[in-house]
Design a protein around this motif. Structure first.
Motif, mmCIF file in Angstrom:
data_model
loop_
_atom_site.group_PDB
_atom_site.id
_atom_site.type_symbol
_atom_site.label_atom_id
_atom_site.label_comp_id
_atom_site.label_asym_id
_atom_site.label_seq_id
_atom_site.Cartn_x
_atom_site.Cartn_y
_atom_site.Cartn_z
ATOM 1 N N LEU A 217 -46.395 11.265 -49.121
ATOM 2 C CA LEU A 217 -46.569 12.698 -48.896
ATOM 3 C C LEU A 217 -48.043 13.091 -48.957
ATOM 4 O O LEU A 217 -48.488 13.985 -48.230
ATOM 5 C CB LEU A 217 -45.754 13.496 -49.910
ATOM 6 C CG LEU A 217 -44.234 13.397 -49.738
ATOM 7 C CD1 LEU A 217 -43.521 14.108 -50.873
ATOM 8 C CD2 LEU A 217 -43.787 13.956 -48.394
ATOM 9 N N ARG A 218 -48.807 12.429 -49.807
ATOM 10 C CA ARG A 218 -50.251 12.695 -49.838
ATOM 11 C C ARG A 218 -50.911 12.258 -48.536
ATOM 12 O O ARG A 218 -51.843 12.922 -48.049
ATOM 13 C CB ARG A 218 -50.882 11.971 -51.026
ATOM 14 C CG ARG A 218 -50.598 12.625 -52.374
ATOM 15 C CD ARG A 218 -51.037 11.744 -53.517
ATOM 16 N NE ARG A 218 -50.826 12.394 -54.806
ATOM 17 C CZ ARG A 218 -50.845 11.747 -55.977
ATOM 18 N NH1 ARG A 218 -51.065 10.438 -55.996
ATOM 19 N NH2 ARG A 218 -50.644 12.400 -57.101
ATOM 20 N N ALA A 219 -50.431 11.148 -47.977
ATOM 21 C CA ALA A 219 -50.960 10.702 -46.680
ATOM 22 C C ALA A 219 -50.654 11.731 -45.599
ATOM 23 O O ALA A 219 -51.513 12.033 -44.752
ATOM 24 C CB ALA A 219 -50.357 9.349 -46.309
ATOM 25 N N ILE A 220 -49.442 12.274 -45.616
ATOM 26 C CA ILE A 220 -49.060 13.290 -44.629
ATOM 27 C C ILE A 220 -49.894 14.562 -44.827
ATOM 28 O O ILE A 220 -50.369 15.175 -43.854
ATOM 29 C CB ILE A 220 -47.555 13.618 -44.744
ATOM 30 C CG1 ILE A 220 -46.706 12.362 -44.449
ATOM 31 C CG2 ILE A 220 -47.186 14.748 -43.789
ATOM 32 C CD1 ILE A 220 -46.913 11.784 -43.077
ATOM 33 N N ARG A 221 -50.094 14.953 -46.071
ATOM 34 C CA ARG A 221 -50.910 16.144 -46.357
ATOM 35 C C ARG A 221 -52.351 15.930 -45.902
ATOM 36 O O ARG A 221 -52.961 16.835 -45.314
ATOM 37 C CB ARG A 221 -50.863 16.439 -47.854
ATOM 38 C CG ARG A 221 -51.614 17.705 -48.261
ATOM 39 C CD ARG A 221 -51.501 17.939 -49.752
ATOM 40 N NE ARG A 221 -52.085 16.852 -50.529
ATOM 41 C CZ ARG A 221 -52.025 16.763 -51.852
ATOM 42 N NH1 ARG A 221 -51.381 17.691 -52.540
ATOM 43 N NH2 ARG A 221 -52.575 15.755 -52.491
ATOM 44 N N ASP A 222 -52.884 14.746 -46.170
ATOM 45 C CA ASP A 222 -54.247 14.431 -45.753
ATOM 46 C C ASP A 222 -54.367 14.468 -44.230
ATOM 47 O O ASP A 222 -55.326 15.009 -43.686
ATOM 48 C CB ASP A 222 -54.633 13.048 -46.275
ATOM 49 C CG ASP A 222 -56.050 12.656 -45.896
ATOM 50 O OD1 ASP A 222 -56.987 13.031 -46.610
ATOM 51 O OD2 ASP A 222 -56.213 11.964 -44.858
ATOM 52 N N TYR A 223 -53.363 13.905 -43.553
ATOM 53 C CA TYR A 223 -53.350 13.925 -42.083
ATOM 54 C C TYR A 223 -53.356 15.358 -41.555
ATOM 55 O O TYR A 223 -54.101 15.696 -40.632
ATOM 56 C CB TYR A 223 -52.121 13.173 -41.568
ATOM 57 C CG TYR A 223 -51.857 13.381 -40.099
ATOM 58 C CD1 TYR A 223 -52.492 12.611 -39.135
ATOM 59 C CD2 TYR A 223 -50.971 14.382 -39.671
ATOM 60 C CE1 TYR A 223 -52.266 12.820 -37.784
ATOM 61 C CE2 TYR A 223 -50.738 14.592 -38.328
ATOM 62 C CZ TYR A 223 -51.379 13.809 -37.387
ATOM 63 O OH TYR A 223 -51.161 14.026 -36.050
ATOM 64 N N ALA A 224 -52.531 16.207 -42.153
ATOM 65 C CA ALA A 224 -52.413 17.588 -41.682
ATOM 66 C C ALA A 224 -53.720 18.359 -41.863
ATOM 67 O O ALA A 224 -53.993 19.308 -41.117
ATOM 68 C CB ALA A 224 -51.285 18.294 -42.426
ATOM 69 N N ASP A 225 -54.527 17.940 -42.845
ATOM 70 C CA ASP A 225 -55.786 18.633 -43.122
ATOM 71 C C ASP A 225 -56.939 18.150 -42.247
ATOM 72 O O ASP A 225 -58.027 18.737 -42.274
ATOM 73 C CB ASP A 225 -56.183 18.450 -44.594
ATOM 74 C CG ASP A 225 -55.280 19.241 -45.533
ATOM 75 O OD1 ASP A 225 -54.621 20.184 -45.062
ATOM 76 O OD2 ASP A 225 -55.225 18.893 -46.725
ATOM 77 N N ARG A 226 -56.744 17.093 -41.496
ATOM 78 C CA ARG A 226 -57.838 16.530 -40.700
ATOM 79 C C ARG A 226 -57.992 17.280 -39.378
ATOM 80 O O ARG A 226 -57.033 17.817 -38.821
ATOM 81 C CB ARG A 226 -57.593 15.044 -40.409
ATOM 82 C CG ARG A 226 -57.605 14.173 -41.654
ATOM 83 C CD ARG A 226 -57.489 12.705 -41.291
ATOM 84 N NE ARG A 226 -57.315 11.879 -42.485
ATOM 85 C CZ ARG A 226 -57.252 10.544 -42.472
ATOM 86 N NH1 ARG A 226 -57.350 9.903 -41.316
ATOM 87 N NH2 ARG A 226 -57.089 9.871 -43.598
ATOM 88 N N ASP A 227 -59.220 17.256 -38.886
ATOM 89 C CA ASP A 227 -59.529 17.820 -37.575
ATOM 90 C C ASP A 227 -59.584 16.652 -36.590
ATOM 91 O O ASP A 227 -60.588 15.953 -36.502
ATOM 92 C CB ASP A 227 -60.885 18.536 -37.615
ATOM 93 C CG ASP A 227 -61.285 19.108 -36.265
ATOM 94 O OD1 ASP A 227 -60.402 19.245 -35.403
ATOM 95 O OD2 ASP A 227 -62.485 19.394 -36.087
ATOM 96 N N ARG A 228 -58.483 16.452 -35.871
ATOM 97 C CA ARG A 228 -58.401 15.300 -34.967
ATOM 98 C C ARG A 228 -59.316 15.513 -33.759
ATOM 99 O O ARG A 228 -59.207 16.517 -33.063
ATOM 100 C CB ARG A 228 -56.966 15.061 -34.506
ATOM 101 C CG ARG A 228 -56.028 14.721 -35.650
ATOM 102 C CD ARG A 228 -54.714 14.203 -35.123
ATOM 103 N NE ARG A 228 -54.854 12.888 -34.528
ATOM 104 C CZ ARG A 228 -53.897 12.294 -33.825
ATOM 105 N NH1 ARG A 228 -52.746 12.911 -33.621
ATOM 106 N NH2 ARG A 228 -54.096 11.096 -33.319
ATOM 107 N N ARG A 229 -60.186 14.532 -33.523
ATOM 108 C CA ARG A 229 -61.168 14.686 -32.443
ATOM 109 C C ARG A 229 -60.937 13.739 -31.277
ATOM 110 O O ARG A 229 -61.632 13.787 -30.288
ATOM 111 C CB ARG A 229 -62.575 14.469 -33.013
ATOM 112 C CG ARG A 229 -62.887 15.444 -34.132
ATOM 113 C CD ARG A 229 -64.338 15.400 -34.524
ATOM 114 N NE ARG A 229 -64.601 16.343 -35.611
ATOM 115 C CZ ARG A 229 -65.810 16.632 -36.049
ATOM 116 N NH1 ARG A 229 -66.864 16.071 -35.497
ATOM 117 N NH2 ARG A 229 -65.970 17.494 -37.044
ATOM 118 N N TYR A 230 -59.959 12.835 -31.407
ATOM 119 C CA TYR A 230 -59.583 11.954 -30.307
ATOM 120 C C TYR A 230 -60.798 11.245 -29.713
ATOM 121 O O TYR A 230 -61.015 11.212 -28.506
ATOM 122 C CB TYR A 230 -58.836 12.712 -29.223
ATOM 123 C CG TYR A 230 -57.546 13.320 -29.730
ATOM 124 C CD1 TYR A 230 -56.368 12.562 -29.742
ATOM 125 C CD2 TYR A 230 -57.520 14.619 -30.231
ATOM 126 C CE1 TYR A 230 -55.193 13.101 -30.250
ATOM 127 C CE2 TYR A 230 -56.341 15.149 -30.739
ATOM 128 C CZ TYR A 230 -55.179 14.391 -30.733
ATOM 129 O OH TYR A 230 -54.006 14.915 -31.234
#
Length: 261
Positions: A246-259
């Protein structure tokens, strides 16, 4: 000393924290496709004093069942598990490999009867023991009509080999249609290669997770993970907890994906 994951994180305070984390997950920000590289099974067994690595691999397989349930419960659509590489087939001790093949076969059989999950083998059948190849084929056939979580099982898998197989498939299709090599060279696109990968038709992984603190790809989904986010967990595979996930999912959701930008 590694702890037995079956006894880790079972107290009321832990369950309360997990419940709070789940409620705070923004479902609209959950990754559509999660790839998992479970690592550290052998170290886990060694640290607990087991003589055989098979104890670690069994614990890792049990953790994979849990991991898939965690993913399914928060709305992930596709999960790819790295279970056995081509390198493993060539380099592992024969006794350990025999044990690992049996454990994977049991895992595949079990997953093909879980919930409404669809199981797909990604990798080469060539080189796999006949019994394991048969179990993978049966699981695919049994779950073909399922509409739940799509579970990719990377068995006998290598990312570079997958790309080679994709290019060979493209060449074969082009040759069958009577096209020239010049025409193929001019028309070849990344999207075309992607369609011919083992995972063709599925979204690329949004998030790649690896346990045991290792920070490398190990020839896993090389093409597909070009724009993936990565998350590395210190816990050994069998000790992975839902809170880590769940921490991994939370961390992912907080990232600004730049592709790639």
């Amino acid at each position: 000393m590694a702890r037995d994951s079956s006894n880790a994180g079972r107290g009321p305070l832990y369950r309360l924290y997990i419940s709070r984390l789940r409620r705070r997950i923004d479902r609209s920000a959950v990754p559509q496709h999660v790839a998992m590289m479970i690592d550290g099974n052998r170290r886990w067994a060694r640290q607990l004093g087991y003589e055989s690595a098979a104890h670690g691999h069994r614990a890792g397989a049990a953790k994979m069942r849990e991991f898939l349930e965690w993913c399914d419960d928060i709305g992930v659509k596709v999960v790819s598990l790295y279970l056995l590489s081509n390198d493993n087939l060539l380099k592992r001790d024969s006794r350990e490999l025999d044990d690992l093949v049996e454990i994977i076969a049991d895992l595949v059989e079990g997953l093909s009867r879980e919930r409404d999950w669809r199981v797909q083998h990604v990798g080469r059948m060539e080189g796999l023991p006949d019994d394991l190849a048969g179990v993978l084929k049966d699981a695919e056939e049994r779950t073909r009509g399922n509409t739940g979580l799509h579970v990719n099982l990377a068995v006998g898998y290598g990312g570079r080999g997958e790309i080679v197989d994709a290019v060979r498939s493209i060449i074969a299709h082009h040759d069958k249609s009577g096209g020239s090599l010049e025409e193929l060279a001019e028309s070849l696109t990344p999207e075309q290669i992607g369609e011919h990968l083992y995972t063709g038709g599925l979204p690329d992984p949004d998030l790649v997770i690896r346990t045991s603190g290792e920070q490398r790809l190990s020839d896993f989904l090389l093409w597909q993970s070009a724009h993936s986010e990565f998350y590395f967990v210190e816990a050994l595979g069998p000790d992975l907890r839902e809170v880590d996930f769940l921490r991994a999912i939370r961390d992912y959701a907080d990232r600004d994906r730049r592709y790639g930008g």
